[in-house]
Design an enzyme around this catalytic site. Structure first.
Site, PDB file in Angstrom:
ATOM      1  N   GLU A 111      -3.265  -8.494   3.357  1.00 24.46           N
ATOM      2  CA  GLU A 111      -3.133  -9.019   4.720  1.00 24.46           C
ATOM      3  C   GLU A 111      -4.356  -8.707   5.587  1.00 24.46           C
ATOM      4  OE1 GLU A 111      -1.820  -4.771   5.280  1.00 24.46           O
ATOM      5  OE2 GLU A 111      -1.786  -6.274   3.685  1.00 24.46           O
ATOM      6  N   LYS A 117     -11.847   8.264  -0.968  1.00 25.56           N
ATOM      7  CA  LYS A 117     -10.994   7.174  -0.511  1.00 25.56           C
ATOM      8  C   LYS A 117     -11.332   5.882  -1.252  1.00 25.56           C
ATOM      9  CE  LYS A 117      -9.590   4.639   3.643  1.00 25.56           C
ATOM     10  NZ  LYS A 117      -9.785   4.447   5.101  1.00 25.56           N
ATOM     11  N   ARG A 137     -14.208   3.816  12.649  1.00 24.43           N
ATOM     12  CA  ARG A 137     -13.288   4.826  13.201  1.00 24.43           C
ATOM     13  C   ARG A 137     -13.485   6.175  12.520  1.00 24.43           C
ATOM     14  NH1 ARG A 137      -7.662   3.772  10.969  1.00 24.43           N
ATOM     15  NH2 ARG A 137      -8.799   4.672   9.204  1.00 24.43           N
ATOM     16  N   HIS A 156      -4.177  -4.269   0.289  1.00 24.37           N
ATOM     17  CA  HIS A 156      -3.914  -4.828   1.625  1.00 24.37           C
ATOM     18  C   HIS A 156      -4.376  -6.278   1.672  1.00 24.37           C
ATOM     19  CE1 HIS A 156      -2.526  -1.424   4.079  1.00 24.37           C
ATOM     20  NE2 HIS A 156      -3.367  -0.660   3.408  1.00 24.37           N
ATOM     21  N   CYS A 196       0.821  -1.207   0.000  1.00 26.66           N
ATOM     22  CA  CYS A 196       0.000   0.000   0.000  1.00 26.66           C
ATOM     23  C   CYS A 196       0.865   1.272   0.000  1.00 26.66           C
ATOM     24  CB  CYS A 196      -0.992  -0.017   1.158  1.00 26.66           C
ATOM     25  SG  CYS A 196      -2.326   1.196   0.949  1.00 26.66           S
ATOM     26  N   SER A 228      -7.416   0.271   0.703  1.00 28.29           N
ATOM     27  CA  SER A 228      -7.774   1.305   1.668  1.00 28.29           C
ATOM     28  C   SER A 228      -6.745   2.416   1.555  1.00 28.29           C
ATOM     29  CB  SER A 228      -7.797   0.714   3.087  1.00 28.29           C
ATOM     30  OG  SER A 228      -8.092   1.716   4.038  1.00 28.29           O
TER      31      SER A 228
END
Length: 291
Positions: free
Chosen positions: A215, A141, A227, A213, A120, A170
């Protein structure tokens, strides 16, 4: 692997160093270690922190106990390095407080690490530092699960992949294929019609750049969405993530098998099958042999 090489293998644990730039360090440790451990190859893992950055989410006591600084390891050589993402995409590279230290580590990796996997923002930073590939801000985003397709048949990093596969993203910025195509040393091996460049490999220094990502766990994008909502940022729902686009529904994992395969392929084809038996020989014209 040829029969001649297979019967004469010298085997030792692979030395892997993980530069963890993510704020939720323990979660990232678990995510990456799960993927690395799903292989018969033995690995010795060391975690690296930035000495020039003060973590706001992880105690210094924890970092001092489980993490090393660059000064402590810079005289060693490693088979593999993983540079994670970081939530600093909207900051110019040179204004990131640990940028100079990160550049020193990336320069060091060229001669002291056999292969480096960038993730990323780590991928964007590596492409910028090593190859002057710029990043561009996104209007919204890029968050969600996006379909990708392979672009180079037989590429070892994606060996065993389906023609179309999912990967989480992300990020607030992107690198563009048009810039990468101008560099003869860089090869785009995965693309997405929605998310753009997915993965890039370099002929030089065994470098791999993954813009997403892989992972991430089932709930990571949901945690980020909650969040950002609590911060009043009014984020968009992650795309292709919550069933019926309802955040009350548990996300369905559709990328785990390819995530495992990517990390396994990196360990096998980009590290194990090419790295010298004597780790101190790394950097002595050994890279990319017999890959």
């Amino acid at each position: 692997m040829t029969e001649k090489r297979a019967v004469a293998q010298d085997i030792r644990p692979l030395k892997i160093i993980i530069l963890n730039l993510m704020p939720t360090k323990v979660d990232t440790e678990i995510q990456i270690l799960r993927l690395l451990s799903n292989s018969p190859l033995q690995t010795d893992i060391i975690f690296l922190q930035m000495a020039t950055h003060e973590s706001k989410n992880t105690s210094q006591e924890y970092l001092d106990k489980f993490y090393h600084t660059f000064d402590e390891i810079k005289n060693q050589k490693f088979d593999g390095l993983i540079i994670t993402g970081a939530p600093v995409e909207n900051i110019e590279y040179e204004k990131v407080d640990y940028w100079d230290e990160l550049c020193e580590i990336m320069d060091w990796s060229v001669t002291n690490v056999f292969s480096t996997l960038h993730i990323c923002w780590g991928a964007q930073a590596g492409l910028y530092h090593h190859y002057s590939i710029p990043k561009y801000p996104l209007e919204h985003k890029m968050s969600g699960i996006f379909k990708h397709y392979t672009t180079i048949p037989g590429e070892p990093l994606l060996r065993g992949f389906d023609d179309v596969f999912n990967m989480p993203h992300s990020r607030h910025t992107e690198v563009r294929a048009s810039d990468i195509w101008h560099n003869p040393h860089l090869h785009i091996v995965a693309m997405s019609n929605e998310a753009g460049v997915g993965a890039v490999v370099s002929e030089k220094a065994g470098q791999v750049f993954v813009t997403g990502h892989f992972e991430y766990d089932r709930s990571t994008l949901a945690f980020e969405y909650d969040r950002d909502t609590k911060r009043g940022m009014e984020p968009r729902l992650p795309e292709n993530y919550f069933p019926q686009n309802n955040p009350s529904n548990d996300p369905i994992v559709t990328w785990r098998s390819h995530a495992t395969l990517l990390f396994t392929n990196w360990l096998n084809y980009y590290v194990y099958q090419g790295t010298p038996y004597d780790v101190n020989d790394i950097g002595n014209d050994t890279k990319n042999k017999e890959r």
